[in-house]
Design an enzyme around this catalytic site. Structure first.
Site, PDB file in Angstrom:
ATOM      1  N   SER A  30       0.835  -1.215   0.000  1.00 14.83           N
ATOM      2  CA  SER A  30       0.000   0.000   0.000  1.00 14.83           C
ATOM      3  C   SER A  30       0.862   1.254   0.000  1.00 14.83           C
ATOM      4  O   SER A  30       0.536   2.233  -0.683  1.00 14.83           O
ATOM      5  CB  SER A  30      -0.898   0.059   1.230  1.00 14.83           C
ATOM      6  OG  SER A  30      -1.516  -1.145   1.452  1.00 14.83           O
ATOM      7  N   ARG A  56      -9.797  -0.102   8.560  1.00 15.62           N
ATOM      8  CA  ARG A  56      -8.840   0.399   9.558  1.00 15.62           C
ATOM      9  C   ARG A  56      -9.030   1.908   9.679  1.00 15.62           C
ATOM     10  O   ARG A  56      -9.535   2.530   8.742  1.00 15.62           O
ATOM     11  CB  ARG A  56      -7.401   0.141   9.071  1.00 15.62           C
ATOM     12  CG  ARG A  56      -7.058  -1.312   8.987  1.00 15.62           C
ATOM     13  CD  ARG A  56      -5.634  -1.495   8.425  1.00 15.62           C
ATOM     14  NE  ARG A  56      -5.385  -2.898   8.216  1.00 15.62           N
ATOM     15  CZ  ARG A  56      -4.726  -3.412   7.191  1.00 15.62           C
ATOM     16  NH1 ARG A  56      -4.228  -2.623   6.255  1.00 15.62           N
ATOM     17  NH2 ARG A  56      -4.531  -4.706   7.082  1.00 15.62           N
ATOM     18  N   ARG A 149       2.524  -0.930  12.823  1.00 15.53           N
ATOM     19  CA  ARG A 149       1.369  -0.371  12.102  1.00 15.53           C
ATOM     20  C   ARG A 149       0.135  -0.313  13.000  1.00 15.53           C
ATOM     21  O   ARG A 149      -0.774   0.488  12.766  1.00 15.53           O
ATOM     22  CB  ARG A 149       1.094  -1.223  10.845  1.00 15.53           C
ATOM     23  CG  ARG A 149       0.202  -0.521   9.835  1.00 15.53           C
ATOM     24  CD  ARG A 149       0.079  -1.290   8.538  1.00 15.53           C
ATOM     25  NE  ARG A 149      -0.692  -2.517   8.684  1.00 15.53           N
ATOM     26  CZ  ARG A 149      -0.893  -3.404   7.705  1.00 15.53           C
ATOM     27  NH1 ARG A 149      -0.371  -3.189   6.510  1.00 15.53           N
ATOM     28  NH2 ARG A 149      -1.598  -4.501   7.923  1.00 15.53           N
ATOM     29  N   ARG A 160      -1.364 -13.544   9.749  1.00 20.29           N
ATOM     30  CA  ARG A 160      -0.661 -12.858   8.665  1.00 20.29           C
ATOM     31  C   ARG A 160       0.803 -13.300   8.593  1.00 20.29           C
ATOM     32  O   ARG A 160       1.357 -13.463   7.506  1.00 20.29           O
ATOM     33  CB  ARG A 160      -0.773 -11.334   8.841  1.00 20.29           C
ATOM     34  CG  ARG A 160      -2.098 -10.826   8.356  1.00 20.29           C
ATOM     35  CD  ARG A 160      -2.476  -9.465   8.876  1.00 20.29           C
ATOM     36  NE  ARG A 160      -3.887  -9.218   8.599  1.00 20.29           N
ATOM     37  CZ  ARG A 160      -4.356  -8.523   7.588  1.00 20.29           C
ATOM     38  NH1 ARG A 160      -3.522  -7.926   6.762  1.00 20.29           N
ATOM     39  NH2 ARG A 160      -5.640  -8.380   7.392  1.00 20.29           N
TER      40      ARG A 160
HETATM   41  P1  ADP Z   1       1.043  -3.842   3.008  1.00 18.42           P
HETATM   42  O1  ADP Z   1       0.183  -2.920   2.183  1.00 18.42           O
HETATM   43  O2  ADP Z   1       1.920  -4.688   2.150  1.00 18.42           O
HETATM   44  O3  ADP Z   1       0.282  -4.644   4.006  1.00 18.42           O
HETATM   45  P2  ADP Z   1       2.020  -1.366   4.241  1.00 18.42           P
HETATM   46  O4  ADP Z   1       2.260  -0.524   3.042  1.00 18.42           O
HETATM   47  O5  ADP Z   1       0.828  -1.083   5.066  1.00 18.42           O
HETATM   48  O6  ADP Z   1       2.061  -2.940   3.849  1.00 18.42           O
HETATM   49  O7  ADP Z   1       3.344  -1.309   5.144  1.00 18.42           O
HETATM   50  C1  ADP Z   1       3.379  -1.907   6.430  1.00 18.42           C
HETATM   51  C2  ADP Z   1       4.013  -0.931   7.433  1.00 18.42           C
HETATM   52  O8  ADP Z   1       5.412  -0.826   7.154  1.00 18.42           O
HETATM   53  C3  ADP Z   1       3.437   0.467   7.339  1.00 18.42           C
HETATM   54  O9  ADP Z   1       3.315   0.994   8.637  1.00 18.42           O
HETATM   55  C4  ADP Z   1       4.476   1.244   6.514  1.00 18.42           C
HETATM   56  O10 ADP Z   1       4.514   2.604   6.873  1.00 18.42           O
HETATM   57  C5  ADP Z   1       5.777   0.528   6.894  1.00 18.42           C
HETATM   58  N1  ADP Z   1       6.776   0.468   5.799  1.00 18.42           N
HETATM   59  C6  ADP Z   1       6.565   0.228   4.492  1.00 18.42           C
HETATM   60  N2  ADP Z   1       7.729   0.213   3.807  1.00 18.42           N
HETATM   61  C7  ADP Z   1       8.715   0.438   4.714  1.00 18.42           C
HETATM   62  C8  ADP Z   1      10.150   0.549   4.617  1.00 18.42           C
HETATM   63  N3  ADP Z   1      10.801   0.404   3.467  1.00 18.42           N
HETATM   64  N4  ADP Z   1      10.840   0.782   5.753  1.00 18.42           N
HETATM   65  C9  ADP Z   1      10.189   0.918   6.939  1.00 18.42           C
HETATM   66  N5  ADP Z   1       8.839   0.851   7.108  1.00 18.42           N
HETATM   67  C10 ADP Z   1       8.102   0.602   5.989  1.00 18.42           C
HETATM   68  P1  5GP Z   2      -5.260  -6.236   4.086  1.00 11.77           P
HETATM   69  O1  5GP Z   2      -6.305  -6.788   4.993  1.00 11.77           O
HETATM   70  O2  5GP Z   2      -3.921  -6.107   4.773  1.00 11.77           O
HETATM   71  O3  5GP Z   2      -5.698  -4.968   3.388  1.00 11.77           O
HETATM   72  O4  5GP Z   2      -5.033  -7.305   2.917  1.00 11.77           O
HETATM   73  C1  5GP Z   2      -4.720  -8.629   3.242  1.00 11.77           C
HETATM   74  C2  5GP Z   2      -4.301  -9.381   2.000  1.00 11.77           C
HETATM   75  O5  5GP Z   2      -5.393  -9.461   1.088  1.00 11.77           O
HETATM   76  C3  5GP Z   2      -3.145  -8.719   1.239  1.00 11.77           C
HETATM   77  O6  5GP Z   2      -2.224  -9.733   0.870  1.00 11.77           O
HETATM   78  C4  5GP Z   2      -3.811  -8.149   0.009  1.00 11.77           C
HETATM   79  O7  5GP Z   2      -2.941  -8.136  -1.106  1.00 11.77           O
HETATM   80  C5  5GP Z   2      -4.914  -9.161  -0.206  1.00 11.77           C
HETATM   81  N1  5GP Z   2      -6.023  -8.649  -1.032  1.00 11.77           N
HETATM   82  C6  5GP Z   2      -6.575  -7.421  -1.024  1.00 11.77           C
HETATM   83  N2  5GP Z   2      -7.554  -7.345  -1.938  1.00 11.77           N
HETATM   84  C7  5GP Z   2      -7.608  -8.559  -2.542  1.00 11.77           C
HETATM   85  C8  5GP Z   2      -8.402  -9.099  -3.597  1.00 11.77           C
HETATM   86  O8  5GP Z   2      -9.271  -8.457  -4.178  1.00 11.77           O
HETATM   87  N3  5GP Z   2      -8.164 -10.385  -3.937  1.00 11.77           N
HETATM   88  C9  5GP Z   2      -7.216 -11.144  -3.330  1.00 11.77           C
HETATM   89  N4  5GP Z   2      -7.050 -12.396  -3.760  1.00 11.77           N
HETATM   90  N5  5GP Z   2      -6.451 -10.677  -2.341  1.00 11.77           N
HETATM   91  C10 5GP Z   2      -6.648  -9.386  -1.954  1.00 11.77           C
END
Ligand code: ADP
Ligand code: 5GP
Length: 210
Positions: A30, A56, A149, A160
């Site tokens: 994200s 969230r 986070r 997770r």
């Molecule tokens: P995802 O969408 O894959 O679940 P997020 O983008 O929400 O992950 O990132 C998870 C957490 O890690 C967030 O709080 C974000 O601000 C932090 N984060 C993301 N990339 C980095 C990085 N390169 N170094 C440190 N913190 C990071």
């Molecule tokens: P989160 O709850 O952290 O937003 O997402 C949890 C997981 O669900 C992440 O791995 C994200 O990529 C995945 N996800 C989000 N949207 C979709 C979707 O539409 N399809 C599938 N298969 N996974 C999704």
């Protein structure tokens, strides 16, 4: 010469290729995609998925996800409204046909943020995206980022982390992803992601000029 021009014309008519971003929860998908959407306004469009999980703090219905009940989601899946759907960490997630079509109708690069089951299911469709895996530097760093986070309960966090372990192992399976980016330093990871997508970005920018 004519062949090259013709093939360029065909690929321009087909529109830009979508992009799949996948990888463990907390890897930084994200964060990276929000930067792309901000830097390249009018180039990328996010495919807004449906989910049964709760929003969230700071997330918006219709922008981050369409938040629905299990009943509604199941009914829509049965009605054939989804390209793919999956169960992740106790909740349902899915990409509706409409969410991708909305972005593609505007000739934007459609970004899908989906899990590994979604990747495998999208591979069975004719969407033809660029597959990018975002990986954390290690499980320990991933756990720290997820904890910092502050969005998960202990139970959800453990689910997770278990899924992340499998995801990290599978991501290097040959032919699954076009590129695997380790998100250690954010700037570096973002630079790599832009590098992978630059051809498609330039296509959209060129199309806008003409
Ligand atoms: P995802 O969408 O894959 O679940 P997020 O983008 O929400 O992950 O990132 C998870 C957490 O890690 C967030 O709080 C974000 O601000 C932090 N984060 C993301 N990339 C980095 C990085 N390169 N170094 C440190 N913190 C990071
Ligand atoms: P989160 O709850 O952290 O937003 O997402 C949890 C997981 O669900 C992440 O791995 C994200 O990529 C995945 N996800 C989000 N949207 C979709 C979707 O539409 N399809 C599938 N298969 N996974 C999704």
């Amino acid at each position: 010469m004519y062949l090259r021009v013709f093939s360029r014309l065909l690929s321009a008519m087909a529109g830009p290729r979508p992009v799949v971003l996948s990888g463990p929860s907390g890897a930084g998908k994200s964060t990276l995609l929000k930067r792309l959407l901000k830097e390249y306004e009018g180039v990328f469009g996010f495919s807004v998925s449906h989910t049964t999980r709760n929003p969230r703090p700071g997330e918006e219905n219709g922008k981050d996800y369409h938040y629905v009940t299990r009943e509604v989601m199941q009914r829509r899946i049965e009605a054939g409204e989804f390209i793919e759907n999956a169960e992740f960490s106790g909740n349902m997630y899915g990409t509706s046909k409409a969410s991708v079509q909305d972005v593609q109708a505007k000739n934007l690069i459609c970004i899908l943020d989906i899990d590994m089951q979604g990747v495998r299911n999208i591979k069975q469709t004719d969407l033809n995206p660029i597959y990018v895996s975002i990986q954390p530097p290690s499980m320990a760093i991933l756990e720290k980022r997820l904890r910092d986070r502050q969005t998960e309960t202990e139970e959800s966090l453990q689910k997770r982390l278990a899924a992340a372990q499998a995801d990290m192992e599978i991501s290097n399976e040959p032919g699954l992803f076009d590129v695997v980016i380790v998100n250690d330093d954010l700037e570096e990871a973002y630079g790599k992601l832009k590098g992978v997508l630059i051809e498609e970005i330039e296509k959209v920018q060129e199309a806008k000029k003409s």
